[in-house]
Design a protein around this motif. Structure first.
Motif, PDB file in Angstrom:
ATOM      1  N   LEU A  15       5.523   7.080  -7.789  1.00 37.18           N
ATOM      2  CA  LEU A  15       3.888   6.061  -7.359  1.00 37.18           C
ATOM      3  C   LEU A  15       4.080   5.523  -6.499  1.00 37.18           C
ATOM      4  N   VAL A  17       2.121   3.351  -3.422  1.00 36.38           N
ATOM      5  CA  VAL A  17       1.372   1.996  -3.144  1.00 36.38           C
ATOM      6  C   VAL A  17       1.005   1.197  -1.472  1.00 36.38           C
ATOM      7  N   LEU A  26      -3.011   2.303  -5.869  1.00 41.04           N
ATOM      8  CA  LEU A  26      -2.065   2.646  -6.383  1.00 41.04           C
ATOM      9  C   LEU A  26      -2.119   3.899  -6.908  1.00 41.04           C
ATOM     10  N   ASP A  55       0.484  -8.126  -9.597  1.00 46.30           N
ATOM     11  CA  ASP A  55      -0.244  -6.848  -9.199  1.00 46.30           C
ATOM     12  C   ASP A  55       1.378  -6.118  -9.384  1.00 46.30           C
ATOM     13  N   ARG A  58       1.968  -5.116 -13.095  1.00 43.82           N
ATOM     14  CA  ARG A  58       1.428  -4.033 -13.806  1.00 43.82           C
ATOM     15  C   ARG A  58       1.614  -3.325 -12.922  1.00 43.82           C
ATOM     16  N   LEU A  59       2.150  -2.984 -11.683  1.00 41.08           N
ATOM     17  CA  LEU A  59       2.871  -2.187 -11.284  1.00 41.08           C
ATOM     18  C   LEU A  59       4.315  -1.636 -11.886  1.00 41.08           C
ATOM     19  N   GLU A  62       3.316   0.263 -14.945  1.00 42.14           N
ATOM     20  CA  GLU A  62       2.608   1.517 -14.611  1.00 42.14           C
ATOM     21  C   GLU A  62       4.002   2.485 -14.151  1.00 42.14           C
ATOM     22  N   VAL A  71       9.259   4.619  -6.256  1.00 38.70           N
ATOM     23  CA  VAL A  71       7.803   4.681  -6.563  1.00 38.70           C
ATOM     24  C   VAL A  71       8.016   4.289  -4.295  1.00 38.70           C
ATOM     25  N   VAL A  97       9.456  -5.620  -5.664  1.00 41.80           N
ATOM     26  CA  VAL A  97       9.085  -4.582  -6.125  1.00 41.80           C
ATOM     27  C   VAL A  97      10.220  -3.935  -6.841  1.00 41.80           C
ATOM     28  N   GLN A 138      -6.986   2.694  -2.490  1.00 35.35           N
ATOM     29  CA  GLN A 138      -6.657   4.172  -3.917  1.00 35.35           C
ATOM     30  C   GLN A 138      -6.300   5.137  -1.942  1.00 35.35           C
TER      31      GLN A 138
END
Length: 171
Positions: A15, A17, A26, A55, A58-59, A62, A71, A97, A138
């Motif tokens: 992923l 960011v 994302l 946020d 949510r990350l 995911e 990430v 994160v 994005q």
């Protein structure tokens, strides 16, 4: 062989960011780490005192859903390579994160010009400035991730600078 995933890295999605003050873009890769695609734009939750901002939660979801192996967080340096307040904010976001998704590693990758490139690509695709505001983050995350994936293939290792946690700082 060109185009193949590096054999020294575990298979699994990656992923990326793109951290902004208002929104967070994302992007995700396929399990072989070949192609980056947009996922969503999250509203940045800047509430002071929130243990885990919405946020970041949510990350983290995911990361779990995709079984992400890493990430990448974009680090906005100046063209000279120096860092300013935006880079400081990205580093703080990456640390937050990293605490939430540990043991999944987080790496900071240079993102100079990604937002400019994302705006140019969206404009070239026929999206007007007002219409692409919601997806530019994005698109920038896709550019960050594709750059990291290309770096992985070239080096056979994760791209960028690993975010290290000091002590157990998980919320």
């Amino acid at each position: 062989m060109p185009g193949e995933a590096p054999t020294s890295l575990p298979r699994g999605a990656r992923l990326a960011v793109d951290v902004g003050t208002v929104r967070v873009g994302l992007a995700a890769s396929d399990p072989d780490g070949l192609v980056a695609t947009p996922v969503e734009t999250l509203a940045r939750d800047a509430r002071a005192g929130a243990a885990v901002p919405a946020d970041v939660a949510r990350l983290a979801a995911e990361v779990d859903e995709r079984g992400a192996q890493v990430v990448y967080v974009g680090l906005p340096r100046h063209l000279s390579g120096s860092e300013g307040s935006a880079a400081e904010d990205a580093r703080a976001y990456a640390a937050k994160v990293a605490r939430v998704i540990a043991p999944v590693p987080v790496f900071l990758v240079d993102e100079r010009m990604t937002t400019v490139s994302a705006h140019q690509a969206l404009h070239a695709a026929g999206r007007g400035s007002r219409r692409h505001r919601s997806v530019v983050d994005q698109a920038a995350a896709v550019i960050i991730l594709q750059s990291a994936l290309d770096g992985e293939r070239g080096a056979g290792a994760r791209a960028g600078e690993r975010v290290h946690l000091t002590g157990d700082q998980r919320p």
